[in-house]
Every structure is written in structure tokens, then in C-alpha cells.
Design a protein around this motif. Structure first.
Motif, short mmCIF file in Angstrom:
data_model
loop_
_atom_site.label_atom_id
_atom_site.label_comp_id
_atom_site.label_asym_id
_atom_site.label_seq_id
_atom_site.Cartn_x
_atom_site.Cartn_y
_atom_site.Cartn_z
N PHE A 46 0.79 -1.24 0.00
CA PHE A 46 0.00 0.00 0.00
C PHE A 46 0.82 1.28 0.00
CE2 PHE A 46 -2.78 -3.09 2.40
CZ PHE A 46 -3.47 -3.50 1.27
N ARG A 50 -0.12 3.75 3.40
CA ARG A 50 0.22 3.28 4.75
C ARG A 50 1.26 4.17 5.42
NH1 ARG A 50 0.09 -1.44 8.15
NH2 ARG A 50 2.05 -1.74 9.27
N TYR A 51 2.22 4.68 4.64
CA TYR A 51 3.36 5.38 5.24
C TYR A 51 3.48 6.84 4.82
CZ TYR A 51 4.99 0.89 6.98
OH TYR A 51 5.09 -0.30 7.65
N LYS A 61 -7.39 6.69 3.98
CA LYS A 61 -6.90 5.33 4.13
C LYS A 61 -7.94 4.31 3.68
CE LYS A 61 -3.49 6.16 7.76
NZ LYS A 61 -2.35 5.55 7.08
N ILE A 64 -7.50 1.85 0.81
CA ILE A 64 -6.93 0.51 0.98
C ILE A 64 -7.98 -0.57 0.69
CG2 ILE A 64 -6.10 -1.13 2.73
CD1 ILE A 64 -4.32 1.02 3.83
N ASP A 133 4.11 8.03 10.94
CA ASP A 133 3.38 6.92 10.32
C ASP A 133 4.01 5.56 10.64
OD1 ASP A 133 1.08 7.86 9.12
OD2 ASP A 133 2.08 8.46 7.27
N GLU A 176 -4.27 4.95 14.47
CA GLU A 176 -3.39 3.78 14.51
C GLU A 176 -1.96 4.09 14.94
OE1 GLU A 176 -2.00 3.66 9.86
OE2 GLU A 176 -3.86 2.67 10.41
N TRP A 421 0.16 -10.57 4.78
CA TRP A 421 -0.47 -9.29 5.10
C TRP A 421 -1.72 -9.49 5.93
CZ3 TRP A 421 -0.84 -4.52 6.31
CH2 TRP A 421 -2.10 -3.90 6.34
N ASP A 425 -2.23 -7.74 9.40
CA ASP A 425 -3.44 -6.93 9.59
C ASP A 425 -4.18 -7.37 10.84
OD1 ASP A 425 -5.38 -4.99 8.72
OD2 ASP A 425 -6.63 -6.64 7.99
N GLU A 428 -2.24 -6.34 14.05
CA GLU A 428 -2.36 -4.91 14.39
C GLU A 428 -3.74 -4.59 14.94
OE1 GLU A 428 0.96 -2.91 11.42
OE2 GLU A 428 -1.16 -2.79 10.84
N LYS A 441 -0.40 0.22 14.81
CA LYS A 441 0.56 -0.19 13.78
C LYS A 441 1.82 -0.78 14.41
CE LYS A 441 0.72 2.45 10.17
NZ LYS A 441 1.01 3.64 9.32
#
Length: 460
Positions: A46, A50-51, A61, A64, A133, A176, A421, A425, A428, A441
């Protein structure tokens, strides 16, 4: 061709995923079929979604979700934690794929050539964004001792930086952000944030919604000087031709005529102030000097020769992102992009580099929104498929998907997958659940690899 068209995409941010989606929606996907491998240097996909997006923007976001649906397709594989070119190079990719698309984006800060920009206390916005991030490759702490801070630039990244500096840590806790970022922001001493633009309100690159969101925080007082509300013929033409520019200007006008309230953190938006020098003493930032500018009739500005010193002890430059140069590809030093024609990589002699393509910011520079990224991907993929139809693609020596897995294993590369992932996911989200948060995160690369279930590699 009796086998699927094999395509490697380097970079699993929006640009790369949209390219994969365009391939899957093409006629080739039906016959002879298409097989796509995405290579991403981060353990998670992503990219800047994401960052590079501030944690208090869950709406952005939400993109996503759409990207997720693409990566769920069985024709796509993800190889995370794989770096180009140290883990896999262009010649390696050509041995496995009919075509290679680079979509590596832009993550570094563009330089700002003013005296003193190198002083301690002068930072690039991209570095700060990476810290808040939770990027795994940056330090876990950030210096936040300055009570008065300058942010140079009038785009959305500048707004994100200013807003994060002006908000309290507790306001951001429901997002997050990882524990180290919360702890750092808890110690933040900033009480005045000054955002500087060289031109006027009509030329600001804020999106209207992001600008208005500044005023939603109960702790941030947004202040605009009425003297900074000025337009010339070029500015008026910009407002007439752009609904976004007109909405931004109207919001700034409304803020300029209201009384200043008593919210504890002040966020000043300054226009017609061009950074001239970052002032310092003993190697550290002690202030910012700007030159007052004036409109020239076209919407551009000229210097007036009037300078002002601002009492700040930290300066953040948010003047644009810059892509990293990619080995084995031609490079335009001025634009920081790979030269191309319709997404086809163009060599110095003007000829196309066979089977090699670019899309996204590495192609056009760090400008434009998601719609531009989709358009880029569609054009690049259309030309790739035309080259395929005309027999212009190189033939890989080892097109079987299992050859890539074996190659990375032999290199000792500890890579993550799309299934990995899902595990990351879930991990987290599990961290966030006890606190009533959607997720927390995971920051450290090793922690991401463990949560993803990436196996320890054998010795190469």
C-alpha cells in the motif's frame, strides 16, 4: 503464447496496484491469461497510503479497501520485504517475466536551496511523516522541543505536518499511531505553528476538505492575516477556472475576517512570504527570514526587498517529494523521474528500453491525485499490451512462477506474502482492540516479519 503473460511490478503502492488491476481487466487476462507478481521493499503493501497519509485521515486510508480487492485476485502474488536492486535486479526480473513495470513512487524530500537549511532543527517533511506513520526504517524518536515552528509549503503535506504538530497526542490516540509516536507527541512543546507560502491564497495547493479540517480540532486556532488576502488578474482567472482553488480562497477569506479565539494552539497561515534564510546560532535553528512578495498580474510573485525575521526554533520544509534513482534505468536529474513515452522507458538514444515500463510518481513526478495515478496506469498498461500484441516483448528464460520463489530462497531473502499481510493486519487490529482502537501499527521490521509469518531464510 501457451502460457499466461508474466508481468513483474516493482512497488506495491496505489500506482503498482492500479497497473495490476488494469492488466486484470484487459482482454489478455482472458486469453492467454496474465500472471502478476508485485515486489515491495516494505513488509506490507500500500505504499504511501500506509506510510505517507496522516493517521487522522481514515477517509483517505479507506482507499486501501479498493486496493485490497485487487490484491485478493488469484492472478496476483505479493513479494514483500524484497528490495530492488539489492534482492532482485533488472536482469533477474527479465529472466522471469515478459515485462517489468516500475511504480516505486517518491518518498524522499526535495531540496530547498536556502542558506541555513542544513542546521539542526531544520527537517524534511517526508522524514517527519515517516516517523509519525511508523515507518520501520526511521528512528523511533523525534525532537519536539520547539515551542514555535515554521512549516514551508502550502500543499496537503504541509497541512498534515502542521496539524500533527498542533494537535495533542490524546487527540491522535484513537488513530493507529504506535506507542512510540504517542509518547513523542505527548512531549511535544509546540504552541505556535507558522505555515508559509511564497504566493497568494489563490495559488495554495491545499485541498478544500483538508484545509477546513484544520479548524475542526478543539485545540487549534487557525489564524489568517487579512493583509494576506490579495488577488491579481491571474489569481482571479485561477479561481474562475478551478472550483478547488475558489473554495480554498473562500475558506481563507472567512478565517481572515473573524476574531481570534482562545484555543491553546495557534496555527498561522502566511502568504506572500518567501523563505530567504534559516537563521542559526551554534549550528542550531534560531529563526526564519522571509522576503515579502507581491503579485505581478499573472498569479506569480516578485520579491519586494522587504525582509522579516520570525521567532521559530524548528523549520520543516514541505516543498515536494523526490523519487530515488533506479539502477539500470535512465534518469532525468532535474525532474527526478524515469524518462518515458506513454509509460515506455526511453533510453538516452531515444529508443524504448525493451519490456520495461513506469507508472505513477516515478514516471510523472510527485503531483496529482488518485485519478491521475489510475490514468497513468491505464496508459502504461495499454502500451505494454500493444507491445505484447506486436511481439516486441523479450522472452524470459524461466517464466514459471516457482522460479521466482526458488531465486529469492537461494538469495536468502525473507519475503512476505499476501497471506502474510492478512496475518499482520489481524495482529495490528488485535493490538488496538483492548484500547477500543481499530488497530495499532507495528513499527519494527522484524516485528512485521514475525507477525506476517515470514519464515526464516536459509543461508544463501
Amino acid at each position: 503464447m501457451s502460457r499466461p503473460l508474466r508481468v513483474a511490478i516493482v512497488g506495491a503502492g496505489p500506482a503498482g496496484i492500479y497497473a495490476a488491476d488494469a492488466l486484470l481487466k484487459s482482454d489478455v487476462a482472458a486469453e492467454p491469461g496474465v500472471s502478476i507478481d508485485l515486489f515491495e521493499r516494505m513488509p506490507a503493501p500500500f505504499g504511501l497510503i500506509r506510510y505517507g497519509v496522516a493517521p487522522d485521515h481514515p477517509r483517505i486510508k479507506g482507499i486501501i479497501t479498493a486496493l485490497h480487492q485487487v490484491l485478493d485476485k488469484p492472478q496476483i502474488r505479493l513479494f514483500g520485504n524484497v528490495d530492488y536492486p539489492s534482492d532482485i535486479g533488472l536482469d533477474d526480473l527479465r529472466a522471469f517475466y515478459d515485462a517489468v513495470i516500475f511504480s516505486t513512487g517518491a518518498t524522499a524530500d526535495r531540496a530547498l536551496p536556502v542558506p541555513g537549511i542544513e542546521l539542526d532543527g531544520s527537517y524534511g517533511a517526508a522524514d517527519f511523516v515517516s516517523w509519525y506513520d511508523g515507518h520501520p526504517d526511521v528512528p523511533r524518536t523525534w525532537p519536539l522541543e520547539a515551542e514555535k515552528v515554521a512549516v514551508l509549503g502550502v500543499g496537503n503535506v504541509a497541512l498534515d505536518v502542521a496539524r500533527i504538530l498542533a494537535k495533542t497526542a490524546d487527540e491522535l490516540l484513537p488513530t493507529e499511531i504506535p506507542p512510540n509516536v504517542y509518547d513523542g507527541l505527548k512531549a511535544n512543546r509546540a504552541r505556535e505553528i507558522h505555515v508559509f507560502g511564497r504566493r497568494g491564497p489563490a495559488q495554495a495547493k491545499f485541498s478544500p476538505m483538508e484545509l477546513r479540517e484544520l479548524d475542526h480540532s478543539p485545540t487549534i486556532e487557525v489564524v489568517v492575516d487579512p493583509e494576506d488576502i490579495d488577488y491579481d488578474e491571474g489569481s482571479i482567472a485561477t479561481r474562475r477556472s478551478s472550483k478547488q482553488a475558489d473554495m480554498v480562497a473562500k475558506t481563507l477569506e472567512n478565517w481572515a475576517i473573524r476574531d481570534t479565539g482562545d484555543r491553546p494552539h495557534k496555527l498561522f497561515l502566511h502568504f506572500f512570504e518567501s523563505p530567504a534564510e534559516v537563521l542559526g546560532e551554534d549550528g542550531r535553528v534560531t529563526g526564519l527570514r522571509t522576503e515579502r512578495t507581491a503579485l505581478d498580474g499573472s498569479g506569480n510573485v516578485t520579491g519586494t526587498g522587504a525582509f522579516k525575521d520570525w521567532d521559530v526554533t524548528a523549520v520543516y520544509r514541505a516543498v515536494g517529494y523526490l523519487s530515488d534513482q533506479l539502477p539500470k534505468l535512465p534518469w532525468d536529474l532535474d525532474s527526478g523521474t524515469v524518462p518515458d513515452a506513454g509509460g515506455r522507458v526511453v533510453q538516452e538514444n531515444g529508443e524504448h528500453l525493451p519490456s520495461t515500463y513506469v507508472t505513477g510518481w516515478i514516471r510523472r513526478g510527485p503531483v496529482g491525485l488518485i485519478g491521475h495515478t489510475k490514468g497513468d496506469a491505464n496508459e502504461t498498461v495499454a502500451n505494454l499490451l500493444d507491445d505484447f500484441a506486436q511481439g516486441r516483448l523479450l522472452t524470459p528464460a524461466s517464466p514459471g512462477p516457482e522460479a521466482v520463489d526458488a531465486f529469492l530462497a537461494d538469495r536468502g531473502v525473507r519475503f512476505t506474502t499476501w497471506d502474510g499481510w492478512y496475518r499482520l493486519d489481524a495482529a495490528e487490529k488485535a493490538l488496538g482492540e483492548p484500547q477500543g482502537r481499530e488497530r495499532v501499527k507495528i513499527v519494527e521490521r522484524e516485528g512485521m516479519l514475525r507477525a506476517s509469518g515470514a519464515p526464516e531464510p536459509r543461508e544463501p
